[in-house]
Scaffold this motif. Sequence first.
Motif, PDB file in Angstrom:
ATOM      1  N   SER A 310       0.822  -1.204   0.000  1.00 38.48           N
ATOM      2  CA  SER A 310       0.000   0.000   0.000  1.00 38.48           C
ATOM      3  C   SER A 310       0.859   1.258   0.000  1.00 38.48           C
ATOM      4  N   ALA A 315      -4.300   4.751  -5.411  1.00 39.40           N
ATOM      5  CA  ALA A 315      -5.680   4.853  -5.898  1.00 39.40           C
ATOM      6  C   ALA A 315      -5.874   5.976  -6.907  1.00 39.40           C
ATOM      7  N   THR A 316      -4.905   6.857  -7.048  1.00 40.78           N
ATOM      8  CA  THR A 316      -4.970   7.881  -8.097  1.00 40.78           C
ATOM      9  C   THR A 316      -4.902   7.247  -9.477  1.00 40.78           C
ATOM     10  N   TYR A 318      -5.043   3.440 -10.109  1.00 43.26           N
ATOM     11  CA  TYR A 318      -5.796   2.193 -10.275  1.00 43.26           C
ATOM     12  C   TYR A 318      -6.794   2.056  -9.126  1.00 43.26           C
ATOM     13  N   THR A 319      -7.886   1.388  -9.406  1.00 36.67           N
ATOM     14  CA  THR A 319      -8.886   1.145  -8.372  1.00 36.67           C
ATOM     15  C   THR A 319      -8.529  -0.117  -7.609  1.00 36.67           C
ATOM     16  N   PRO A 320      -8.135   0.007  -6.338  1.00 34.26           N
ATOM     17  CA  PRO A 320      -7.783  -1.184  -5.555  1.00 34.26           C
ATOM     18  C   PRO A 320      -8.972  -2.128  -5.424  1.00 34.26           C
ATOM     19  N   GLU A 322     -10.189  -3.843  -7.812  1.00 32.58           N
ATOM     20  CA  GLU A 322     -10.787  -4.047  -9.134  1.00 32.58           C
ATOM     21  C   GLU A 322      -9.721  -4.182 -10.223  1.00 32.58           C
ATOM     22  N   GLU A 323      -8.764  -3.259 -10.240  1.00 31.55           N
ATOM     23  CA  GLU A 323      -7.734  -3.264 -11.281  1.00 31.55           C
ATOM     24  C   GLU A 323      -6.372  -3.708 -10.747  1.00 31.55           C
ATOM     25  N   ASP A 325      -4.485  -4.987  -6.618  1.00 33.44           N
ATOM     26  CA  ASP A 325      -4.812  -5.235  -5.219  1.00 33.44           C
ATOM     27  C   ASP A 325      -3.602  -4.925  -4.352  1.00 33.44           C
ATOM     28  N   THR A 326      -3.871  -4.531  -3.115  1.00 37.96           N
ATOM     29  CA  THR A 326      -2.822  -4.055  -2.222  1.00 37.96           C
ATOM     30  C   THR A 326      -2.743  -4.929  -0.979  1.00 37.96           C
ATOM     31  N   LYS A 353      -8.803  -5.802 -16.534  1.00 36.31           N
ATOM     32  CA  LYS A 353      -9.100  -4.407 -16.179  1.00 36.31           C
ATOM     33  C   LYS A 353      -7.830  -3.591 -15.973  1.00 36.31           C
ATOM     34  N   ARG A 357      -6.978  -0.278 -18.220  1.00 38.29           N
ATOM     35  CA  ARG A 357      -6.754   1.039 -17.603  1.00 38.29           C
ATOM     36  C   ARG A 357      -5.377   1.590 -17.984  1.00 38.29           C
TER      37      ARG A 357
END
Length: 378
Positions: A310, A315-316, A318-320, A322-323, A325-326, A353, A357
Amino acid sequence: MNQTYVMPVPPFPLDPAQEAKLQGRLSGFKSGYDEGYLRGRLAILDGRPEEPLPVRDLHVMYVASGKGYPYSPLDEAVLAALQTLTTRVTVTDVRQNLVELAGRERPELIFVLDGMDLPLEQVDALRASGIRTAIWLTDDPYYTDFTMKIVSHYDYVFTLERNCIEFYRQLGCREVHYLPFAAFRPHYRPTLTRSPIRRDVSFIGSAYWNRVHFFRGIMPQLMEFNTVINGIWWDRLPEAPLYGERIEIGKWMSPQETAAAYSGSKVVLNVHRSHIDDVVNNNTLQIPAASPNPRTFEIAATGTVQLIDSREDIATFYTPGEEIDTFASPEEMLDKIRFYLTHEEERRNMAIKAMERTLRDHTYTKRIHQALTIIYGE
């Protein structure tokens, strides 16, 4: 549209040996189907042309880092983007007499990558002649002891670390902008046929001490999977000899080799280096790092699941969940590895995804367009 493979049910009872043989065959069919479906979807994405961006009637002198590998692939990526987005690019590097060259070629913009070895008197002379100057720093915040001495000599400073913006502004730089690196599509793309590399888990990167300490406590559990680690300095890990070729020591992998390893892995780990490292860093002020490293974009571009430690700014981009993972601990990372290795549909969807992106938002063409827009406006 999600696709699900349904195993057929035999119309008659089987003895245990026949049952085991059939299950093995059906499992193989399913594995082949899953991989074929994933690589087919990735091939569609890979075949899409990048969104066209305006070409500026602009002559840029691009000053390469002059450092060779591993900086040379960055030079290649930036140069290709500049050549796509401007009408003329003169290429040189920090070892040349830029003042003389600019006097002959008369560029409108000097764009420097890294710039650590570029004599500052040349930058000052170019700037005094009325040519705009810009630098894209490659290693923030890890070498700020050096970069703090050069940034005020440029009209525009681009940094890949958000936490360095205010630091450079306090040094008197009026134009400091956040510009992370990206994925260079000719280097980082998925393997579109059945991959010859078959790994559950990959980590590729140098063995900075924070990484050694992170992995050391979980090596037995991590190596229960088909895990391979590549990079220099892994002889720092005392247990490395126990794992033979699964820990490759002392090799710089080319971008193409790295991309093939990413694409042949079900899960790729990304553990950032620490901003505190007295051995290799030159960051006396210990400016912390909040921004993702370049590998974040490169891994995502190859169509695989990425587990990344993390960072505040992830998150700016990629969407954690969904695209990408952290994880916040080694134990959480292991739990998520187990999840994605046993949940094929979730793994596949995340990989697709992430690549989608990346190709939309995180290419070098997009980054250079952003830089030129900052300098010259829309």
